[in-house]
Design a protein around this motif. Sequence first.
Motif, PDB file in Angstrom:
ATOM      1  N   UNK A 134       0.767  -1.341   0.189  1.00  0.00           N
ATOM      2  CA  UNK A 134      -0.041  -0.066  -0.134  1.00  0.00           C
ATOM      3  C   UNK A 134       0.811   1.319   0.090  1.00  0.00           C
ATOM      4  N   UNK A 148      -1.533   5.512  -7.317  1.00  0.00           N
ATOM      5  CA  UNK A 148      -2.019   4.981  -5.913  1.00  0.00           C
ATOM      6  C   UNK A 148      -2.002   3.504  -5.948  1.00  0.00           C
ATOM      7  N   UNK A 150      -2.820  -0.072  -3.980  1.00  0.00           N
ATOM      8  CA  UNK A 150      -3.479  -0.384  -2.908  1.00  0.00           C
ATOM      9  C   UNK A 150      -3.497  -2.191  -3.251  1.00  0.00           C
ATOM     10  N   UNK A 255      -5.028  11.852   1.289  1.00  0.00           N
ATOM     11  CA  UNK A 255      -4.716  10.623   0.852  1.00  0.00           C
ATOM     12  C   UNK A 255      -4.662   9.493   1.647  1.00  0.00           C
ATOM     13  N   UNK A 257      -5.594   9.643   4.970  1.00  0.00           N
ATOM     14  CA  UNK A 257      -6.800   9.338   5.850  1.00  0.00           C
ATOM     15  C   UNK A 257      -7.914   8.329   5.162  1.00  0.00           C
ATOM     16  N   UNK A 258      -7.769   8.320   3.770  1.00  0.00           N
ATOM     17  CA  UNK A 258      -8.798   7.330   3.357  1.00  0.00           C
ATOM     18  C   UNK A 258      -8.128   6.053   2.842  1.00  0.00           C
ATOM     19  N   UNK A 259      -6.902   5.992   2.447  1.00  0.00           N
ATOM     20  CA  UNK A 259      -6.121   4.923   1.857  1.00  0.00           C
ATOM     21  C   UNK A 259      -5.153   4.126   2.737  1.00  0.00           C
ATOM     22  N   UNK A 260      -4.800   5.131   3.972  1.00  0.00           N
ATOM     23  CA  UNK A 260      -4.003   4.089   4.874  1.00  0.00           C
ATOM     24  C   UNK A 260      -2.932   3.515   4.370  1.00  0.00           C
ATOM     25  N   UNK A 262       1.287   2.584   3.976  1.00  0.00           N
ATOM     26  CA  UNK A 262       2.538   2.453   4.426  1.00  0.00           C
ATOM     27  C   UNK A 262       3.439   3.623   4.132  1.00  0.00           C
ATOM     28  N   UNK A 289      -3.052  14.260   9.412  1.00  0.00           N
ATOM     29  CA  UNK A 289      -3.392  12.823   9.523  1.00  0.00           C
ATOM     30  C   UNK A 289      -4.103  12.287  10.509  1.00  0.00           C
ATOM     31  N   UNK A 290      -5.148  11.549  10.252  1.00  0.00           N
ATOM     32  CA  UNK A 290      -5.732  10.591  11.299  1.00  0.00           C
ATOM     33  C   UNK A 290      -5.013   9.956  12.150  1.00  0.00           C
ATOM     34  N   UNK A 292      -4.848   6.781  13.201  1.00  0.00           N
ATOM     35  CA  UNK A 292      -4.675   5.439  12.660  1.00  0.00           C
ATOM     36  C   UNK A 292      -3.484   5.351  11.333  1.00  0.00           C
ATOM     37  N   UNK A 293      -3.789   6.477  10.908  1.00  0.00           N
ATOM     38  CA  UNK A 293      -2.719   6.405   9.505  1.00  0.00           C
ATOM     39  C   UNK A 293      -1.277   7.223   9.881  1.00  0.00           C
ATOM     40  N   UNK A 294      -1.520   8.454  10.743  1.00  0.00           N
ATOM     41  CA  UNK A 294      -0.215   9.081  11.086  1.00  0.00           C
ATOM     42  C   UNK A 294       0.770   7.950  12.024  1.00  0.00           C
ATOM     43  N   UNK A 296       1.399   4.859  11.015  1.00  0.00           N
ATOM     44  CA  UNK A 296       1.847   3.871  10.324  1.00  0.00           C
ATOM     45  C   UNK A 296       2.442   4.428   9.002  1.00  0.00           C
TER      46      UNK A 296
END
Lengths: 325, 325
Positions: A134, A148, A150, A255, A257-260, A262, A289-290, A292-294, A296
């Motif tokens: 990802x 992108x 995924x 990007x 925040x919705x795709x998470x 690495x 960044x949210x 949960x994504x910040x 990782x």
Amino acid sequence: MAKDKLIGVDLGGTTIKFAILTAEGEIQQKWSIKTNILDEGSHIVPDIIDSINHHLDLYQLDKDRIIGIGMGTPGTVDTENGTVRAAFNLNWKETQNVREQIEAGTGLPLTMDNDANAAALGEQWRGAGNNQPDVAFITLGTGVGGGLINDGKLIHGVAGAGGEVGHMIVEPGGYLCTCGNYGCLEQYASATGVVHLAQDFAEAYAGNSQLKAMVDNGEEVTSKIVFDLAKDGDYLANEVVDKVAYYLGLASANISNILNPSSVVIGGGVSAAGKFLLDRVAKNFSQFAFKATRDVTEVKLAELGNDAGAYGAASLARNSDRTIA
Amino acid sequence: MAKDKLIGVDLGGTTIKFAILTAEGEIQQKWSIKTNILDEGSHIVPDIIDSINHHLDLYQLDKDRIIGIGMGTPGTVDTENGTVRAAFNLNWKETQNVREQIEAGTGLPLTMDNDANAAALGEQWRGAGNNQPDVAFITLGTGVGGGLINDGKLIHGVAGAGGEVGHMIVEPGGYLCTCGNYGCLEQYASATGVVHLAQDFAEAYAGNSQLKAMVDNGEEVTSKIVFDLAKDGDYLANEVVDKVAYYLGLASANISNILNPSSVVIGGGVSAAGKFLLDRVAKNFSQFAFKATRDVTEVKLAELGNDAGAYGAASLARNSDRTIA
């Protein structure tokens, strides 16, 4: 004979780059030819065919060993039908049956995608993406493009317009974009966007600044000059870089925040500003960044430079199940 | 015996909904039980097992005919290991081995995902998404959630946080979100976000408005009241709805600018405002969407209501290759 080699082709408006790679992605040979856009670009595909055939002869590489050819190209690629349209910098006015011609001329299966997607795959596979499934890629050149990935695959969407990160709106009602909308990332983070910001900032600023003096004197300002002046401590140039980093950080965060992914990998000419730009982008990214994504997602510089396209093209061939009857 | 039935389970904080569907997605039976969150939610999984076993008996449906069970659940789902954590509304304080227990208790394979992702799959498969492979789903409730489907598969990302559309930043420096960031979509387009906007707009407005009068009198204002007043022509309520539609249009466009889906489907309680809200969202979407996606992406209302979760859960089972030894 075991198939163990890939051919990557990076078709550009001035140069066509070729590489022969192992199945694991080590480049063993690379070469390039000039792009001949004369006669409505009608020489381009024959030149690619001749160059591949010639070099396979030269390296005495049997075609039975080639897994396939991958190619990144400008324009809108129909990956299903193997055609390319709207590749204006190649002087192609009509839709081109690229795959049909190259497969007939080389006897090898061809898999294509657009150049930004190919570069994204290259960085994901062999560059800053560390072969993680990802990865988001943003390339900052005269425009802003991207790709992108995924779960190991490029996001194409329903009309192949997936990954158009340059047209995310980062400033509603902002600068008019060539696409007709206002406030696209491309208008702030491309080479021309950086210069546009510099001009606007210079007009509004009354203090001391070499950047302002250059703009006021009508001297040519490039994005490289803006970054160099900022590194030298010019106040206004730093304001411009901060603004560019803000928009890139905001877009990278949205990007993510919705795709998470690495990693968000930033490449292209403007990214030559290096860590100086990256650190400021990463700071803005962290802010937007949210969690949960910040936690990782890493914002990184691209690592493959001009070779990203050829690596990514080879990756297209590697992941393809296309065969020649 | 041919496997031709799916079981969908939509686990929520107050109700657990069940459905038995054909492989093509026709619901043949549905029922629900209350969610018993007592004793740290320890009754929930046994209740699910008992209810499935009991109803298969009741309908005299042989387990050999069941392709599998799919389940949408609150919390953070580890789809690989079949566990759920941080499902606070279920009173689950520790990570739960949900899959292991349900598979042991029913003898059927279980595939899980979070509830928003399951609802997204439901709308994509049997609702407004028209079974197209590229669909974005936004659900507007007390919070804002969503799910993104690319090429027929949910986007999970590296830590399972893919599809967190509620935490896209739509107003940098805007309202503080429960996630700690400022300006998340959730703070403007959820039921609480609509009310927050209404309160702020009422404070800043001096003209005639029933909405303003209600706020000033300290009466309870809900998002439904705001939409109802707007439909009745209240000026301030319409300003609020315009603002909500602006943020939803911007977010929908930025999702589409990078994913290029065939539709952005809007569901959840706030979307009960229907076409009144949708038309304004679509107008903003058109303004912010890149042409290549504006031409192909339709902003639509969800169609399945409360059944989306069960349909989507069944879709998880349908697309899974999980089997029981």
